[in-house]
Design an enzyme around this catalytic site. Structure first.
Site, PDB file in Angstrom:
ATOM      1  N   ASP A  29     -61.315 104.880  -1.474  1.00 28.40           N
ATOM      2  CA  ASP A  29     -60.518 105.288  -0.067  1.00 28.40           C
ATOM      3  C   ASP A  29     -60.223 104.448   0.680  1.00 28.40           C
ATOM      4  O   ASP A  29     -61.262 103.898   1.683  1.00 28.40           O
ATOM      5  CB  ASP A  29     -60.200 106.886   0.278  1.00 28.40           C
ATOM      6  N   ASN A  77     -50.774 109.129  -7.354  1.00 27.90           N
ATOM      7  CA  ASN A  77     -50.806 108.081  -6.956  1.00 27.90           C
ATOM      8  C   ASN A  77     -49.003 107.185  -7.353  1.00 27.90           C
ATOM      9  O   ASN A  77     -48.592 106.210  -6.520  1.00 27.90           O
ATOM     10  CB  ASN A  77     -51.439 107.148  -7.776  1.00 27.90           C
TER      11      ASN A  77
HETATM   12  C1  FPP Z   1     -57.182 103.197  -1.981  1.00 29.92           C
HETATM   13  O1  FPP Z   1     -56.492 103.638  -1.183  1.00 29.92           O
HETATM   14  C2  FPP Z   1     -57.361 103.312  -2.704  1.00 29.92           C
HETATM   15  C3  FPP Z   1     -56.893 103.650  -4.155  1.00 29.92           C
HETATM   16  C4  FPP Z   1     -55.544 104.293  -4.721  1.00 29.92           C
HETATM   17  C5  FPP Z   1     -57.095 101.874  -5.426  1.00 29.92           C
HETATM   18  C6  FPP Z   1     -58.254 101.766  -6.001  1.00 29.92           C
HETATM   19  C7  FPP Z   1     -57.908 100.793  -6.200  1.00 29.92           C
HETATM   20  C8  FPP Z   1     -58.610  99.824  -6.233  1.00 29.92           C
HETATM   21  C9  FPP Z   1     -60.038  99.273  -5.243  1.00 29.92           C
HETATM   22  C10 FPP Z   1     -58.507  98.440  -7.158  1.00 29.92           C
HETATM   23  C11 FPP Z   1     -58.346  98.350  -8.685  1.00 29.92           C
HETATM   24  C12 FPP Z   1     -59.795  99.187  -9.521  1.00 29.92           C
HETATM   25  C13 FPP Z   1     -60.151  98.200 -10.562  1.00 29.92           C
HETATM   26  C14 FPP Z   1     -61.132  99.552 -10.754  1.00 29.92           C
HETATM   27  C15 FPP Z   1     -60.548  97.421 -10.608  1.00 29.92           C
HETATM   28  P1  FPP Z   1     -55.688 104.128   0.129  1.00 29.92           P
HETATM   29  O2  FPP Z   1     -54.150 102.721  -0.781  1.00 29.92           O
HETATM   30  O3  FPP Z   1     -55.168 105.342  -0.578  1.00 29.92           O
HETATM   31  O4  FPP Z   1     -56.205 103.931   0.866  1.00 29.92           O
HETATM   32  P2  FPP Z   1     -55.079 104.150   2.354  1.00 29.92           P
HETATM   33  O5  FPP Z   1     -56.173 105.314   2.573  1.00 29.92           O
HETATM   34  O6  FPP Z   1     -56.021 103.684   3.788  1.00 29.92           O
HETATM   35  O7  FPP Z   1     -53.924 103.895   2.015  1.00 29.92           O
END
Ligand code: FPP
Length: 257
Positions: A29, A77
């Site tokens: 996150d 998401n």
């Molecule tokens: C959460 O941060 C992250 C995600 C929902 C996506 C995670 C994806 C990756 C790291 C890239 C692809 C993954 C792989 C396995 C190749 P957020 O967007 O919720 O951050 P925030 O809470 O600060 O808005």
């Protein structure tokens, strides 16, 4: 001249290899906030998040952790802006394509949990291709939770158990915890002993609710794109200091160990 020899003990050296979790689950996150704090678009955060995925996968494999599950895309998401969803899907295709060689060379198997039938065709095909190519690897299993939520998983498990009862294959009185376990997408995989969530949020967010029943939870303020092997080691050292009691008393644990 006499030089005093300085012995530097690294964080990694402080980890007891015989007390490692066999399964580590992670909620990655903070990508969006990390990018915003740098005046960049959210996607920049996700791209940098991939670096942490690589680093933590490598860290777990080097230590000998057998299963690593990463929450990469939840059923919720889909509610994000369309551009972000499609950027995430493309990033997955890109990453899977680029990392197949590394996974193969390092004997790592890829698996997914979640309903991948709803992912765009090219994302699903890239995943299926990588899953097929790595299916015989044995060192570690990297599990990506994609279009996953725990309530979805429990509903699906309930449906298939009900179907078996309906078909006369199973009687209700024989349903126990093993039956439920066997119908989850994690069937055959041990429950995570440790779950790490980055970015300071103190929630489980519909992630592995059944499987995390007895897991140790570790929350850190570090944003996912900054999460390095050293942070992983810190979490593991913290985990190893904890006493896992499974409902027993401290005295019972010391007698039985
Ligand atoms: C959460 O941060 C992250 C995600 C929902 C996506 C995670 C994806 C990756 C790291 C890239 C692809 C993954 C792989 C396995 C190749 P957020 O967007 O919720 O951050 P925030 O809470 O600060 O808005």
């Amino acid at each position: 001249m006499y030089h005093k020899k300085r012995i530097v003990i690294s964080l990694k050296d402080k980890i007891s290899l015989n007390k490692l979790p066999s399964h580590l689950a992670v909620i990655m996150d903070g990508n969006g906030r990390w990018a915003k704090s740098k005046g960049k678009f959210r996607v920049f955060g996700h791209k940098n998040g991939v670096k942490s995925v690589r680093e933590i996968t490598e860290g777990c494999a080097e230590l000998g952790i057998k299963y690593l599950t990463l929450y990469a895309f939840s059923t919720e998401n889909w509610n994000r802006p369309k551009t972000e969803v499609s950027a995430l899907m493309n990033l997955l295709v890109d990453t899977i394509g680029k990392e197949l060689k590394t996974l193969t060379e390092n004997n790592i198997k890829l698996k997914t949990i979640g309903d991948i039938s709803k992912l765009p065709d090219n994302t699903r095909n890239a995943l299926l291709d990588c899953i097929e190519n790595t299916k015989d690897n044995t060192r570690m299993t990297l599990i990506l939770a994609l279009n996953y939520s725990s309530r979805w998983e429990l509903v699906e498990a309930t449906k298939s158990i009900a179907q078996k009862v309906n078909d006369g294959e199973l009687s209700p009185e024989n349903i126990d915890e093993n039956t439920v376990n066997a119908h989850l997408s994690t069937a055959g995989i041990p429950d995570p002993e440790l779950m790490i969530r980055t970015s300071g949020e103190l929630r489980i967010s519909n992630y592995l609710l059944w499987q995390l029943a007895y897991s140790e939870l570790y929350f850190t303020d570090v944003m996912w794109p900054d999460f390095s092997k050293e942070h992983l080691y810190e979490a593991l050292i913290d985990f190893q200091k904890r006493e896992r009691r499974f409902g027993q008393t401290s005295d019972q644990i010391s007698i039985n160990s």
